[in-house]
Design an enzyme around this catalytic site. Structure first.
Site, PDB file in Angstrom:
ATOM      1  N   LYS A  44      44.588  37.998 -22.935  1.00 26.18           N
ATOM      2  CA  LYS A  44      44.175  36.827 -23.728  1.00 26.18           C
ATOM      3  C   LYS A  44      43.820  37.277 -25.151  1.00 26.18           C
ATOM      4  O   LYS A  44      44.436  38.211 -25.660  1.00 26.18           O
ATOM      5  CB  LYS A  44      43.034  36.087 -23.020  1.00 26.18           C
ATOM      6  CG  LYS A  44      43.401  35.769 -21.567  1.00 26.18           C
ATOM      7  CD  LYS A  44      42.463  34.818 -20.886  1.00 26.18           C
ATOM      8  CE  LYS A  44      42.931  34.598 -19.454  1.00 26.18           C
ATOM      9  NZ  LYS A  44      42.143  33.586 -18.737  1.00 26.18           N
TER      10      LYS A  44
ATOM     11  N   GLU B  54      47.795  29.574 -10.965  1.00 25.52           N
ATOM     12  CA  GLU B  54      46.440  29.789 -11.487  1.00 25.52           C
ATOM     13  C   GLU B  54      45.664  28.480 -11.423  1.00 25.52           C
ATOM     14  O   GLU B  54      45.772  27.644 -12.336  1.00 25.52           O
ATOM     15  CB  GLU B  54      46.510  30.270 -12.936  1.00 25.52           C
ATOM     16  CG  GLU B  54      47.289  31.565 -13.100  1.00 25.52           C
ATOM     17  CD  GLU B  54      46.834  32.357 -14.313  1.00 25.52           C
ATOM     18  OE1 GLU B  54      46.469  33.522 -14.125  1.00 25.52           O
ATOM     19  OE2 GLU B  54      46.812  31.815 -15.426  1.00 25.52           O
TER      20      GLU B  54
ATOM     21  N   HIS C 111      50.609  28.999 -19.734  1.00 26.06           N
ATOM     22  CA  HIS C 111      49.240  29.261 -19.274  1.00 26.06           C
ATOM     23  C   HIS C 111      48.400  28.002 -19.486  1.00 26.06           C
ATOM     24  O   HIS C 111      48.574  27.289 -20.473  1.00 26.06           O
ATOM     25  CB  HIS C 111      48.647  30.450 -20.039  1.00 26.06           C
ATOM     26  CG  HIS C 111      47.402  30.958 -19.395  1.00 26.06           C
ATOM     27  ND1 HIS C 111      46.188  30.320 -19.546  1.00 26.06           N
ATOM     28  CD2 HIS C 111      47.180  32.002 -18.564  1.00 26.06           C
ATOM     29  CE1 HIS C 111      45.279  30.972 -18.836  1.00 26.06           C
ATOM     30  NE2 HIS C 111      45.856  31.993 -18.227  1.00 26.06           N
TER      31      HIS C 111
ATOM     32  N   ASN D 144      46.574  39.807 -18.216  1.00 26.51           N
ATOM     33  CA  ASN D 144      46.646  38.903 -19.366  1.00 26.51           C
ATOM     34  C   ASN D 144      45.385  39.155 -20.183  1.00 26.51           C
ATOM     35  O   ASN D 144      44.308  38.726 -19.806  1.00 26.51           O
ATOM     36  CB  ASN D 144      46.713  37.450 -18.871  1.00 26.51           C
ATOM     37  CG  ASN D 144      46.689  36.455 -20.019  1.00 26.51           C
ATOM     38  OD1 ASN D 144      46.755  36.843 -21.194  1.00 26.51           O
ATOM     39  ND2 ASN D 144      46.590  35.179 -19.683  1.00 26.51           N
TER      40      ASN D 144
ATOM     41  N   GLU E  50      45.500  27.640 -20.535  1.00 27.04           N
ATOM     42  CA  GLU E  50      44.780  27.611 -21.818  1.00 27.04           C
ATOM     43  C   GLU E  50      45.692  27.107 -22.929  1.00 27.04           C
ATOM     44  O   GLU E  50      45.256  26.414 -23.844  1.00 27.04           O
ATOM     45  CB  GLU E  50      44.211  29.006 -22.124  1.00 27.04           C
ATOM     46  CG  GLU E  50      43.025  29.312 -21.215  1.00 27.04           C
ATOM     47  CD  GLU E  50      42.830  30.766 -20.867  1.00 27.04           C
ATOM     48  OE1 GLU E  50      43.373  31.652 -21.551  1.00 27.04           O
ATOM     49  OE2 GLU E  50      42.106  31.038 -19.870  1.00 27.04           O
TER      50      GLU E  50
ATOM     51  N   SER F 104      40.145  34.597 -11.480  1.00 25.67           N
ATOM     52  CA  SER F 104      39.027  35.430 -11.034  1.00 25.67           C
ATOM     53  C   SER F 104      39.422  36.419  -9.939  1.00 25.67           C
ATOM     54  O   SER F 104      38.621  36.732  -9.059  1.00 25.67           O
ATOM     55  CB  SER F 104      37.844  34.566 -10.584  1.00 25.67           C
ATOM     56  OG  SER F 104      37.378  33.793 -11.667  1.00 25.67           O
TER      57      SER F 104
ATOM     58  N   GLY G  16      38.395  32.435 -15.044  1.00 22.27           N
ATOM     59  CA  GLY G  16      37.238  32.853 -15.832  1.00 22.27           C
ATOM     60  C   GLY G  16      35.915  32.298 -15.323  1.00 22.27           C
ATOM     61  O   GLY G  16      34.895  32.376 -16.001  1.00 22.27           O
TER      62      GLY G  16
HETATM   63  P1  13P Z   1      40.527  35.506 -15.036  1.00 19.49           P
HETATM   64  O1  13P Z   1      41.075  36.601 -14.178  1.00 19.49           O
HETATM   65  O2  13P Z   1      39.652  35.997 -16.150  1.00 19.49           O
HETATM   66  O3  13P Z   1      39.931  34.411 -14.225  1.00 19.49           O
HETATM   67  O4  13P Z   1      41.794  34.865 -15.789  1.00 19.49           O
HETATM   68  C1  13P Z   1      42.896  34.525 -15.036  1.00 19.49           C
HETATM   69  C2  13P Z   1      43.996  34.163 -15.966  1.00 19.49           C
HETATM   70  O5  13P Z   1      43.926  33.160 -16.647  1.00 19.49           O
HETATM   71  C3  13P Z   1      45.125  35.076 -16.075  1.00 19.49           C
HETATM   72  O6  13P Z   1      46.143  34.512 -16.810  1.00 19.49           O
END
Ligand code: 13P
Length: 256
Positions: free
Chosen positions: A11, A170, A98, A9, A100, A216, A176
């Site tokens: 982002k 997640e 997601h 992803n 976010e 992560s 992150g």
């Molecule tokens: P990270 O791997 O940067 O923690 O992000 C995970 C994520 O949100 C994947 O959709």
């Protein structure tokens, strides 16, 4: 046999040129280097990269995903991108729900039900994200929260429709942050998710459902996470932005 999947992803990262280059590198790794066999790789790019990346990748193991789609089919919705448009680029999947998007853009289960419907109408596979925030885990509500996200967002689907869904667990506190769920925490939640799916759709469907871990996950910890029996792969954020790191994760998935 459920699929082994490693999805990136991206982002809101990578200019158009940078994204095209990253996809080229991932394609080259899968083409010329050994160790990634048997893994389905998905590149979740920003909208503007989709058509070019989908056109450029030649390795059959690689598919392309959008990170969102609109609730509506078409029309006067300035700035929105429909599921039909996503599918027309050659993308095969869409990431929905997601954290976010849930947290920063107010995506509720009601909104997600519509997006899921639009995606399925356009034959897009869905990577549906669920996960609890830290306070919910600390107060022991994480199972309840994840069950509600699944029930409200997905369980209006028929078993046939549900076959197009991959679930990504997640934990929001691990996204992150460099903080990963322990392999035991991941396994415990993935087994729980599978049991919830089994109660709704039966054991056979649950056994075929791929459940990815995200939060992560990186080249260093991927092996121990993927060694868990109910972890079928990963949804990778930061570590998907470097082809070499992403390929290490793909290889880790292939090993288990
Ligand atoms: P990270 O791997 O940067 O923690 O992000 C995970 C994520 O949100 C994947 O959709």
């Amino acid at each position: 046999m459920r699929k082994k999947i490693v999805a990136g992803n991206w982002k809101m990262n990578k200019t158009f040129a940078e994204g095209v280059e990253l996809a080229r590198e991932v394609n080259e790794y899968l083409r010329y280097k050994e160790g990634g066999e048997g893994v389905s790789v998905i590149l979740g790019t920003p909208f503007i990269h989709l058509a070019k990346v989908a056109h450029n990748v030649t390795e059959p193991a690689i598919a392309v995903a959008a990170q969102n789609c609109a609730t509506e089919k078409s029309g006067a919705y300035t700035g929105e991108i429909s599921a039909e448009m996503v599918a027309s680029t050659g993308a095969k999947h869409v990431i929905l729900g997601h954290s976010e998007r849930r947290n920063y853009y107010g995506e509720t289960s009601e909104i997600l039900v519509k997006k899921v419907a639009r995606a399925l109408e356009n034959n897009l596979g869905i990577i549906f994200c669920v996960g609890e925030v830290l306070e919910e885990r600390e107060s022991g509500k994480h199972f309840e929260v994840v069950k509600a996200q699944l029930t409200e967002g997905l369980f209006n689907l028929s078993a046939e429709q549900f076959a197009h869904v991959v679930i990504a667990y997640e934990p929001v506190w691990a996204i992150g942050t460099g903080k990963t769920a322990t392999p035991e925490q991941a396994q415990e939640m993935h087994a729980f998710i599978r049991s919830v799916v089994s109660t709704q759709y039966g054991q056979a469907v649950a056994d075929e459902t791929s459940i990815l871990y995200g939060g992560s996950c990186n080249a260093k910890n991927a092996d121990e996470i993927f060694s868990q029996p109910d972890v079928d792969g990963g949804l990778i954020g930061g570590a998907s932005l470097k082809a070499a790191d992403f390929f290490e994760i793909i290889k880790a998935r292939a090993r288990h």
